[in-house]
Design a protein around this motif. Sequence first.
Motif, short mmCIF file in Angstrom:
data_model
loop_
_atom_site.label_atom_id
_atom_site.label_comp_id
_atom_site.label_asym_id
_atom_site.label_seq_id
_atom_site.Cartn_x
_atom_site.Cartn_y
_atom_site.Cartn_z
N ASN A 164 0.84 -1.20 0.00
CA ASN A 164 0.00 0.00 0.00
C ASN A 164 0.88 1.25 0.00
O ASN A 164 1.89 1.31 0.69
CB ASN A 164 -0.91 0.03 1.23
CG ASN A 164 -2.05 -0.96 1.13
OD1 ASN A 164 -2.04 -1.98 1.80
ND2 ASN A 164 -3.03 -0.66 0.29
N ILE A 165 0.48 2.23 -0.79
CA ILE A 165 1.14 3.54 -0.75
C ILE A 165 0.55 4.28 0.45
O ILE A 165 -0.65 4.56 0.47
CB ILE A 165 0.89 4.34 -2.03
CG1 ILE A 165 1.39 3.58 -3.25
CG2 ILE A 165 1.56 5.71 -1.94
CD1 ILE A 165 1.01 4.24 -4.58
N GLU A 166 1.36 4.58 1.43
CA GLU A 166 0.87 5.25 2.63
C GLU A 166 1.46 6.66 2.70
O GLU A 166 2.66 6.82 2.87
CB GLU A 166 1.23 4.46 3.89
CG GLU A 166 0.49 3.12 3.96
CD GLU A 166 0.67 2.43 5.30
OE1 GLU A 166 0.79 3.14 6.32
OE2 GLU A 166 0.69 1.20 5.32
N ILE A 167 0.59 7.65 2.56
CA ILE A 167 0.97 9.05 2.65
C ILE A 167 0.31 9.64 3.89
O ILE A 167 -0.88 9.45 4.13
CB ILE A 167 0.53 9.83 1.39
CG1 ILE A 167 1.11 9.17 0.14
CG2 ILE A 167 0.94 11.29 1.49
CD1 ILE A 167 2.62 9.14 0.08
N ALA A 168 1.12 10.34 4.70
CA ALA A 168 0.63 10.92 5.95
C ALA A 168 0.41 12.43 5.79
O ALA A 168 1.04 13.07 4.94
CB ALA A 168 1.62 10.65 7.07
N PHE A 169 -0.49 12.98 6.62
CA PHE A 169 -0.77 14.42 6.59
C PHE A 169 -0.86 14.95 8.01
O PHE A 169 -1.48 14.34 8.88
CB PHE A 169 -2.09 14.67 5.86
CG PHE A 169 -2.49 16.13 5.80
CD1 PHE A 169 -1.74 17.03 5.04
CD2 PHE A 169 -3.60 16.59 6.49
CE1 PHE A 169 -2.10 18.38 4.98
CE2 PHE A 169 -3.97 17.94 6.43
CZ PHE A 169 -3.21 18.82 5.67
N ILE B 201 -2.14 12.15 10.55
CA ILE B 201 -3.03 11.13 9.99
C ILE B 201 -2.12 10.21 9.20
O ILE B 201 -1.60 10.60 8.13
CB ILE B 201 -4.11 11.75 9.10
CG1 ILE B 201 -5.02 12.64 9.93
CG2 ILE B 201 -4.92 10.66 8.40
CD1 ILE B 201 -6.05 13.40 9.11
N ALA B 202 -1.83 9.03 9.72
CA ALA B 202 -0.76 8.18 9.19
C ALA B 202 -1.02 7.68 7.77
O ALA B 202 -0.08 7.43 7.01
CB ALA B 202 -0.52 7.00 10.12
N ASN B 203 -2.29 7.55 7.42
CA ASN B 203 -2.62 7.05 6.08
C ASN B 203 -3.85 7.79 5.58
O ASN B 203 -4.97 7.50 6.00
CB ASN B 203 -2.86 5.54 6.12
CG ASN B 203 -3.08 4.96 4.72
OD1 ASN B 203 -3.06 5.67 3.72
ND2 ASN B 203 -3.27 3.65 4.66
#
Length: 587
Positions: free
Chosen positions: A114-119, A140-142
């Motif tokens: 999974n591509i996991e982008i955090a904000f 927000i980890a994902n």
Amino acid sequence: MDNMKTCFKKVDYDLTGLLNGIEMGDIGLPDIQRPFVWKNTRVRDLFDSMYKGFPVGLLLFWENNNTSGIKDIGIGKKQHVPHLLIIDGQQRLTSLYAVFKGKKVKNQYYKEYNIEIAFNPRLEKFEVTDATIRKNPEWIANISELWATGKAVFSVIKDYLKKIREKTEIDEEEEDRIAHNLDRLFDVQKYPFTALEISSIVDEENVSDIFVRINSEGVQLNQADFILTLMSVYWDEGRAALEEFSRLSYIPVKQGDQPSPFNHLICPSPDNLLRVAIALGFFRSRLRSVYQVLRGKDLQTNEYSDELRDSQFLILKDAQEKVTNLSNWHLFISCLVGIGFRNGSLISSKNNLMYTYAFYLIGKYKYHVSQPALEKMIGRWFYFVTLTGRYTSSPEFEMEKDLVRLKEINDADVFAAFLEQQIAERITPDYWTITLPSLLETSSAQNAMFMAYIATLIRLNSPVLYSYKKVIDLFEPGVNPVKKPVELHHLFPRAYLEKQGIKDLKLINQVGNYAYIEWPQNVSISDSPPEAYVPKMKEIIPDSDWGLMQQMHALPENWHLMDYREFLKTRRFLIAQVIKMGFEELK
């Protein structure tokens, strides 16, 4: 094509509409099944740009005019046949589709992740998720969870603020700012895109040309990418089978493992395999023929029909099954191993190998040549195409010419005669005495002719220079020691030549100055002049063995006392004669 206004139109989308079109299958995005070539940092930067309202580039689509009244080939997972094919923007849309829908992508080794982008809503910052971020409640980890879970933005904001309040105090103004930032991120799904849609009247060759010219994402696009992209639209499981075969060919097998395509010569790419299938099924070499076949285009008349499409698909499917049949694959590989090409270091061209595989399958299935005869015939053909680089320059053109001639042949004897005729036209008596020695005048040890020479030493069971061992034993593909068992040795050492005033590396590193010897001998020789080390080395070899060793390693009598340039000229000629010996033995 004369009026470019009729060839494309500008269409505006929002991201939600694009993603729904991909989900339904109206927009063809096969890359979710292919290795994902973007780094996750690029996905992070894409989201950052969209969040800030920056432009992220145009998309390029191609209208598919062949959706009316046709059915999916094979077992389709989508509800519709795509009416828009993505030509440029695949990586962007794959990234967005994977993140928004929570779908997995595959890395270069075909492993899913999974591509996991955090904000971070307080900092308005995106990052690739790591262990530290997962532990920090401010992140927000994902961000996939914002959309993939189907939660309303109000619930997301509420849950986030509750989590933050448990760790620290925040005032009402900061709560409003965080809520605003989360709402803004949530609305990225409304981000506007502009696509240029190429009209269906533009044929695949022109679209392919457009595709190859585009390099907007920093990833070089080629015709193979284009054809494999379109193949997914019409026969997704066929392409998946090619990619699985390719993936498994990279993975070494252990005793007890299931049979696999792994070998020590080549890891074929999906388009390599597809080229062979088209050659076997349709006697064509150009990849664009795949798309024409799947669309039901008559390769002679250029007319389209559903009936032809179905019949051509069956031919392609049958050909591909033969290409990926493990018995066929390994019997073919054994042909090449049997003539001395024992590992990938001796393969100078993928095209030469894969097109030879096409000849092997054509000989087996069209002409029904017996396996023993076919092995020798194909081994000799591969030797020939290696020496002449037949499919190294303009491979599709050369293979197309050969296939056109083969298509008219229906007899095994005529097939064998055809191969010999092609060999005789290129391998004339002058080839061995003039052409080949001239081609050996190079400083590249990756020279195809020099590789053929090493394969000949293996084939003829030659001893290693200055050793009791055999060349074949030291090119054992399964061995991977700390130190390679053999090394390329300068017969006239570089330091010695430089002392003689010869400093041109192209001259010092001529293949005529190379010989494979065991590394301990190479270390002991070091920079010694030939007249000093050769007599010592000969002392360990009985006179009865030296004659064969000298012949197989193409060493002139008393070569260590010769002028260097004269030595090179003489040895190139002798190497050519050794190669000839190995080649003629396959007749």
